[in-house]
Scaffold this active site. Structure first.
Site, short mmCIF file in Angstrom:
data_model
loop_
_atom_site.label_atom_id
_atom_site.label_comp_id
_atom_site.label_asym_id
_atom_site.label_seq_id
_atom_site.Cartn_x
_atom_site.Cartn_y
_atom_site.Cartn_z
N TYR A 81 15.45 32.77 4.34
CA TYR A 81 14.20 33.37 4.82
C TYR A 81 14.18 33.49 6.33
CZ TYR A 81 12.01 32.71 0.22
OH TYR A 81 11.68 32.76 -1.10
N MET A 89 11.56 26.28 -0.74
CA MET A 89 10.85 25.37 -1.64
C MET A 89 11.83 24.49 -2.43
SD MET A 89 7.96 26.26 -4.48
CE MET A 89 6.80 27.00 -3.36
N ARG A 146 -10.08 0.61 15.51
CA ARG A 146 -10.12 1.48 14.33
C ARG A 146 -11.19 0.99 13.37
NH1 ARG A 146 -4.60 2.15 10.93
NH2 ARG A 146 -5.15 0.00 10.44
N LYS A 199 0.84 -1.20 0.00
CA LYS A 199 0.00 0.00 0.00
C LYS A 199 0.88 1.25 0.00
CE LYS A 199 -0.18 -0.06 5.02
NZ LYS A 199 -0.88 -0.60 6.18
C1 LIG Z 1 -0.06 -1.49 6.93
C2 LIG Z 1 -0.58 -2.77 7.45
C3 LIG Z 1 0.29 -3.83 7.77
C4 LIG Z 1 1.80 -3.67 7.76
O1 LIG Z 1 2.23 -2.99 8.92
P1 LIG Z 1 3.79 -2.73 9.20
O2 LIG Z 1 3.84 -2.15 10.55
O3 LIG Z 1 4.25 -1.79 8.15
O4 LIG Z 1 4.46 -4.06 9.09
C5 LIG Z 1 -0.27 -5.04 8.13
N1 LIG Z 1 -1.61 -5.20 8.19
C6 LIG Z 1 -2.47 -4.21 7.93
C7 LIG Z 1 -3.93 -4.43 8.02
C8 LIG Z 1 -1.99 -2.96 7.55
O5 LIG Z 1 -2.85 -1.98 7.28
#
Ligand SMILES: *Cc1c(COP(=O)(O)O)cnc(C)c1O
Length: 373
Positions: free
Chosen positions: A265, A313, A134, A36
């Site tokens: 800046y 920037m 969650r 992801k």
């Molecule tokens: C992102 C995620 C993981 C991986 O977590 P890490 O801490 O990066 O290993 C595993 N399971 C779910 C459901 C996630 O959303």
């Protein structure tokens, strides 16, 4: 093609190495590789190919569009949609043979209807909230939702999953409680005689610091990219993971200014003595955030040099008074190693008051990436 001045480099061999470390740690259990967020900034498709070649049995993304992209790139393994499913995506999920992760009973009938109409049996997983607080199905509601899923011939309940809120914190005993609650849930489902239903809960922290969390599959993310989970002692992975990403820039100009010169800046830094400055073509638009002003260090000719003044920037100043050989054109390492020195995403995260995950996403998303073996 003209090369960018700022480049994010991703090492394929580091990715493959980290996959092996996770595989060794989790025994023979299949690995669902989390890709992801564009593989935590490392490039979803490129990383998925490396992990597929390394033996990944499935991939995890947040939403359907990412899953479609993986399919269009030739990834054949199951692709789990772990967070973002809405009814309007069900047709696409089935068309691209993605694996929907349901969070309650809300979409069960609609999914069953679409899969029936398409003549395809769909494998679904159910996400339960075993203490994460969650997303997912509350434990007391799971039996009813499972019953609803298995009442449809066009659906196969292929897995039940949960997620740890504190896998990286071995102190509070939270993970043991969550794992225990999850396993108790699975026991209560036994009378339903679920066939070929995999239970999975372990992210990276779960793999490396929660005994017995491997279950039927593991879901590493951050460890595949070479970092421990937030706060995880580097010792827990035995220092075996290799950071896959580096971020490099170049020196545009070296200039000397007298004592008492206000820099950039807001003049948030004034030189106390004659100072040699290196001007870098990097700034907050490249993810080198303003919060790093007067804080970060970079590597020049294998030595650390401090960022001075406000990051703007597209320009950043570094004090190279201690690196007299520094000259225009030199490569500068913002993340990664040079000579015997190394700046890790954890160190940068410390300067930014965040975690390595955020640093990797930030640098990876903001810059051109290149891959090396
Ligand atoms: C992102 C995620 C993981 C991986 O977590 P890490 O801490 O990066 O290993 C595993 N399971 C779910 C459901 C996630 O959303």
């Amino acid at each position: 093609m003209v090369e960018s001045l700022n480049r994010v480099l991703v090492s394929r061999s580091a990715l493959a190495h980290n996959f092996r470390v996770c595989a060794e740690k989790s025994g023979k259990v299949p690995i669902l590789a989390m890709v992801k967020a564009d593989a935590y900034g490392h490039g979803m498709v490129e990383c998925a190919r490396v992990f597929a070649d390394s033996g990944a049995r499935a991939f995890g993304v947040a939403e359907v569009a990412e899953g479609v992209l993986l399919r269009q790139s030739g990834i054949r393994e199951p692709v789990f949609i772990l967070a973002g499913l809405l009814p309007e995506f069900l047709e696409t999920v089935i068309e691209y043979e993605l694996t929907p992760v349901l969070v309650d009973g809300g979409m069960v009938d609609a999914l069953a209807a679409v899969s029936l109409a398409r003549g395809k049996k769909v494998h679904v997983h159910l996400k339960v909230d075993a203490g994460m607080g969650r997303q997912g199905c509350r434990l007391d509601q799971v039996p009813a939702v499972v019953g609803k899923i298995i009442s449809h011939d066009s659906l196969h309940l292929a897995g039940i999953m949960a997620h740890f809120p504190m896998a990286d914190d071995p102190v509070h005993g939270n993970s043991e409680r969550v794992l225990n609650d999850f396993l108790n849930l699975i026991t209560t489902l036994r009378p339903l005689r679920l066939q070929d239903c995999r239970c999975h809960i372990a992210n990276s922290g779960g793999i490396f610091s929660v005994d017995g969390a491997e279950l039927d599959m593991v879901r590493p993310g951050i460890s595949l990219y070479g970092y421990g989970a937030d706060g995880l002692e580097p010792g827990m992975t035995n220092g075996r993971l290799r950071p896959a990403m580096s971020f490099v820039s170049r020196i545009l100009q070296v200039r000397e200014v007298p004592a008492g010169t206000g820099l950039g800046y807001g003049h948030i830094y004034t030189t106390a003595k004659t100072t040699r400055l290196a001007v870098l073509p990097v700034g907050y638009e490249d993810g080198y955030l303003r919060a790093l002003s007067n804080r970060a260090e970079v590597l020049v000719r294998g030595r650390r040099a401090p960022v001075v003044g406000r990051i703007s920037m597209n320009l950043t100043l570094v004090d190279v008074s201690q690196v007299p050989e520094a000259q225009a054109g030199d490569e500068v390492v913002l993340l990664g190693s040079q000579g015997n020195e190394r700046i890790s995403a954890d160190e940068i995260a410390g300067w930014l008051d965040t975690i390595s995950y955020e640093v990797l996403c930030l640098f990876g998303h903001c810059n051109t990436r290149e891959y090396k073996e």
